[in-house]
Design a protein around this motif. Structure first.
Motif, PDB file in Angstrom:
ATOM      1  N   HIS A 361       0.622  -1.098  -0.198  1.00 17.27           N
ATOM      2  CA  HIS A 361      -0.114  -0.013  -0.143  1.00 17.27           C
ATOM      3  C   HIS A 361       1.077   1.131   0.046  1.00 17.27           C
ATOM      4  CE1 HIS A 361      -3.010   3.130   0.486  1.00 17.27           C
ATOM      5  NE2 HIS A 361      -2.215   3.034   1.832  1.00 17.27           N
ATOM      6  N   MET A 362       2.491   1.415   0.516  1.00 15.19           N
ATOM      7  CA  MET A 362       3.489   2.455   0.534  1.00 15.19           C
ATOM      8  C   MET A 362       3.569   2.308  -0.652  1.00 15.19           C
ATOM      9  SD  MET A 362       4.422   2.272   4.970  1.00 15.19           S
ATOM     10  CE  MET A 362       4.995   1.046   4.877  1.00 15.19           C
ATOM     11  N   LEU A 363       3.679   1.495  -1.474  1.00 20.18           N
ATOM     12  CA  LEU A 363       4.115   1.359  -2.357  1.00 20.18           C
ATOM     13  C   LEU A 363       3.640   2.344  -3.399  1.00 20.18           C
ATOM     14  CD1 LEU A 363       6.654   0.992  -4.450  1.00 20.18           C
ATOM     15  CD2 LEU A 363       6.083  -1.643  -4.505  1.00 20.18           C
ATOM     16  N   ARG A 364       2.133   1.838  -3.875  1.00 16.18           N
ATOM     17  CA  ARG A 364       1.203   2.452  -3.972  1.00 16.18           C
ATOM     18  C   ARG A 364       0.511   4.214  -4.567  1.00 16.18           C
ATOM     19  NH1 ARG A 364      -4.945   0.961  -3.147  1.00 16.18           N
ATOM     20  NH2 ARG A 364      -6.271   3.013  -4.625  1.00 16.18           N
ATOM     21  N   ARG A 365       1.106   3.864  -2.404  1.00 19.15           N
ATOM     22  CA  ARG A 365       0.573   5.668  -2.567  1.00 19.15           C
ATOM     23  C   ARG A 365       2.515   6.835  -3.315  1.00 19.15           C
ATOM     24  NH1 ARG A 365       1.544   7.473   2.504  1.00 19.15           N
ATOM     25  NH2 ARG A 365       0.411   9.655   1.445  1.00 19.15           N
ATOM     26  N   LEU A 405      14.075   3.157  -6.561  1.00 20.93           N
ATOM     27  CA  LEU A 405      12.742   3.044  -5.530  1.00 20.93           C
ATOM     28  C   LEU A 405      14.144   1.854  -4.519  1.00 20.93           C
ATOM     29  CD1 LEU A 405       9.788   1.934  -7.666  1.00 20.93           C
ATOM     30  CD2 LEU A 405      10.502   3.772  -6.132  1.00 20.93           C
ATOM     31  N   GLY A 406      15.574   1.867  -4.858  1.00 26.58           N
ATOM     32  CA  GLY A 406      16.087   1.045  -3.512  1.00 26.58           C
ATOM     33  C   GLY A 406      16.364   1.382  -2.224  1.00 26.58           C
ATOM     34  N   TRP A 407      15.845   2.557  -1.900  1.00 26.11           N
ATOM     35  CA  TRP A 407      15.745   2.918  -0.849  1.00 26.11           C
ATOM     36  C   TRP A 407      14.726   2.526   0.139  1.00 26.11           C
ATOM     37  CZ3 TRP A 407      11.788   5.636   1.299  1.00 26.11           C
ATOM     38  CH2 TRP A 407      10.904   6.487  -0.214  1.00 26.11           C
ATOM     39  N   VAL A 413      11.273  -3.603   3.157  1.00 26.99           N
ATOM     40  CA  VAL A 413      11.770  -5.170   3.004  1.00 26.99           C
ATOM     41  C   VAL A 413      13.125  -5.861   3.836  1.00 26.99           C
ATOM     42  CG1 VAL A 413      11.961  -6.913   1.347  1.00 26.99           C
ATOM     43  CG2 VAL A 413      10.489  -4.664   0.726  1.00 26.99           C
ATOM     44  N   GLU A 414      14.055  -5.687   3.419  1.00 32.13           N
ATOM     45  CA  GLU A 414      14.998  -5.152   4.491  1.00 32.13           C
ATOM     46  C   GLU A 414      15.541  -4.821   6.050  1.00 32.13           C
ATOM     47  OE1 GLU A 414      17.007  -7.699   3.240  1.00 32.13           O
ATOM     48  OE2 GLU A 414      16.898  -7.162   1.151  1.00 32.13           O
TER      49      GLU A 414
END
Length: 693
Positions: A361-365, A405-407, A413-414
């Motif tokens: 959801h945060m990725l979508r935002r 989007l690495g950050w 995820v990590e």
């Protein structure tokens, strides 16, 4: 839940070189595995032959489990087997491998060959290391209806036997395996959506659900196709599990629903939507567990979450998810999403399902709806019948957005941080013909890069949303506004994975069961009725205060004799006699006032604390009921009220509490849920805006 073998070989197969090589068959033609089986129902016996493609000179490993290998040949050469050799059997293939086998399947947790039902998910055929295209032929009594992974199915009958031919033209990894389910007791419905053959099989007692389930199945497929692209297979079958396990599963081309899910009082309480989403996430695109199993999070988000969004309740769902994660996982049991492989326990499930869905959801935002759908479609298209990881998801979204989007993936995820946010200051001062809003926010621990929406409510009505970029431990913000603000709410819709403040914690069964400190209060007339529930809390070593006395029992491992001594409760006046007092209603309010800092469990609808804390209260009706409310004097705690018509109702119902953690109130008759209700905590981190000169 995406299905996979529940066997100890999974980890070994996962890292095996041949299995890893088999993940790359998306554009190649995988070798074939032709399986023929027959069933002797009275003896719970399976017999079969497996014909497996193998190149000459290739290393070949076979897991037998409890099966007996009758014979094994390769390239026409018979291989002598040592029955004492542990799994796996290893050999060098001379060509096609032919395995004859047999086994008895009864009394197992996963698999069964019974009089009326067959469920086979474990090692029910020789499992060969690698990725194959499977074809299954199964013969069994003709009054059985059978289901397995297949795009095309043929059934023929002869001499009282039915033979099913299941063809699955897609690669399937060894540890995922193929499955087989059959029953004599299903009622069935079939239909078609576009070019997809649909079918629903449920126990005859649930036959009235067939039309509803068929409609729901078509509705979910239609919605998911609109988001993700064409349904990846030619067939979709929904099956009620003949075995009463508590979870549901998704396999290539079919869904195995738990009996609880089929009987669910509403579609949102069923796993059907979630398991259909797995046909894309987990079946079409396979999860590479070495890089983290993302499939549960994506399936959850594109099913349950988007359904709640359609109904206007997505914020409530995210609030509950964060609350359950916070109180079960927290900092004590946290691990990164990249480390999640399967829902082996409750904490793992909360990481892989709840946190994962919120991160999606945060990725979508972050990227916006249009680019979010472009990224997820790129991911599905680029990884058809391949094992993909979180890194592949990142690459797809970077292609779709043109951004690094690495950050984001490193942080969520990590990483394992669940930041805690607070509004330290919210003030407004006149600035000419405008109004200057002044805010102070804190983040603990500092360091997470957050985009947090702030909803500003104005004196004349209306509101506006400002996105605050937060990274430090303490940050000041100032905004010039045309209208005078009177209230601000931080993260009103729970768009950021964070800890809830005490006021936001929703009153749920799970909130009660995860309290570090709980006090049980039972009038003498109610204690015997609720003894099983009281004992359950004691076994979890939760503190227990009985109504006017304490019951002392030995701790686990102690050899002391259980006994009960009576003394005055903590709130009793000095010099009170050490016997069971009859606590009068006028003392209840004073006693309840001293319970701040602890969650309470009250037994009985006439408990005097109920009126003292809440005034008049309508409680649910049923043989056994629970109502969880916010503690009016301690916002982070809850008060649970249990009622029951008899000891038998308590004994039948209390074990069901853990199966309904998100409910705020629930009623049971003879252990069956008959009613429930959901309540929320305070919505967002809210603060009035102070006027400064």
């Amino acid at each position: 839940m995406k299905a996979r073998m529940t066997i100890g070989i999974a980890a070994a197969l996962l890292v095996a070189a041949l299995a890893v090589a088999g993940m790359t068959f998306a554009s190649e033609s995988p070798p074939t595995y032709d399986l023929k089986v027959a069933f002797d129902i009275p003896r719970s016996r399976i017999t079969g032959t497996a014909t497996v493609d193998a190149q000459k000179g290739a290393k070949f490993s076979v897991w037998r489990g409890d099966l007996r290998i009758v014979s094994l040949t390769t390239g026409g050469r018979r291989v002598r087997l040592d029955p004492e050799q542990p799994d796996p059997l290893s050999l060098q293939a001379d060509g096609v491998v032919l395995i004859e086998f047999e086994g008895i399947v009864r009394g197992k947790d996963v698999d069964i060959i019974g009089e009326d039902a067959i469920v086979l998910r474990d090692i029910w055929y020789p499992v060969v290391e690698g990725t194959y295209r499977y074809h299954l032929t199964a013969t069994l009594p003709r009054d059985f209806v059978a289901v397995s992974e297949a795009d095309t199915v043929k059934r023929t009958e002869t001499r009282g036997q039915a033979t099913y031919s299941f063809d699955l033209p897609y690669p399937q990894r060894d540890w995922d395996g193929i499955t087989f389910v059959a029953s004599r007791e299903w009622a069935s419905r079939s239909g078609k959506y576009k070019d997809i053959d649909l079918a629903v099989h449920v126990h005859r007692r649930n036959a009235e659900r067939l039309d509803e389930m068929m409609r729901d199945t078509q509705r979910y497929v239609e919605r998911l196709e609109g988001l993700l692209g064409t349904y990846p297979f030619k067939r979709l079958v929904v099956v009620e599990n003949p075995v009463p396990i508590t979870y549901s599963l998704s396999m290539f081309t079919y869904v195995l629903l738990s009996q609880r899910s089929v009987a669910a009082p509403s579609p949102e309480d069923s796993a059907l939507n979630h398991e259909i989403a797995h046909e894309w996430f987990g079946n079409l695109v396979l999860a590479d567990d070495e890089g983290g199993n993302w499939a549960e999070g994506l399936a959850s988000y594109f099913s349950d979450h988007l359904e709640n969004e359609r109904l206007g309740r997505a914020w409530e769902r995210r609030q509950r998810m964060m609350n359950v994660y916070q109180h079960n996982v927290g900092d004590r049991a946290a691990f990164p999403l990249s480390g999640f492989t399967a829902a082996d326990d409750r904490n793992a499930r909360l990481v892989g399902y709840a946190k994962s869905a919120i991160v999606i959801h945060m990725l979508r935002r972050l990227v916006g709806d249009e680019e979010f759908l472009r990224g997820i479609r790129d991911f599905v298209t680029a990884n058809r019948f391949r094992a993909a990881s979180w890194t592949d998801i990142r690459h797809s979204f970077e292609r779709a957005t043109g951004r690094d989007l690495g950050w984001f993936f490193n942080q969520w995820v990590e990483g394992v941080t669940m930041p805690e946010l607070a509004l330290q200051r919210a003030a407004v001062a006149a600035a000419g013909d405008k109004h200057e809003l002044r805010l102070t926010l804190t983040q603990q621990p500092p360091g997470s890069l957050l985009s947090v929406p702030l909803t500003v409510y104005f004196e004349r009505g209306g509101s506006d949303v400002i996105n605050l970029q937060i990274s430090g431990e303490r940050q000041e913000f100032r905004f010039l506004l045309n209208e005078k603000p009177v209230r601000v709410v931080l993260d009103e819709n729970y768009d950021v994975f964070r800890r809830l403040t005490p006021a936001e914690v929703p009153p749920m069964i799970d909130t009660l069961l995860t309290r570090q400190r709980v006090t049980l209060l039972a009038p003498p007339g109610e204690e015997a009725k609720f003894r099983a529930l009281i004992d359950a809390f004691e076994r979890n070593e939760l503190p227990m205060a009985l109504y006017g006395w304490f019951e002392e029992r030995p701790r686990k491992g102690s050899s002391a004799t259980a006994g009960t001594r009576f003394r005055s409760p903590p709130w009793a006046p000095a010099g009170a006699p050490g016997t069971r007092p009859e606590l009068r209603a006028e003392r209840a309010a004073a006693a309840a006032a001293q319970t701040t800092g602890t969650s309470l469990i009250l037994f009985g609808a006439d408990h005097p604390f109920i009126t003292a804390l809440f005034g008049r209260l309508d409680l649910p009706r049923g043989g056994f009921t629970v109502t969880v409310l916010k503690h009016p004097r301690s916002p982070g705690d809850v008060v649970a009220i249990f009622t029951a018509s008899s000891k038998a109702e308590v004994d039948a119902g209390y074990r069901e509490l853990i199966n309904h953690p998100r409910y705020s109130s629930a009623a049971f008759n003879a252990g069956k849920l008959i009613w429930y209700d959901l309540r929320q905590g305070q919505r967002g981190i809210s603060s009035a805006v102070k006027v400064e000169r």
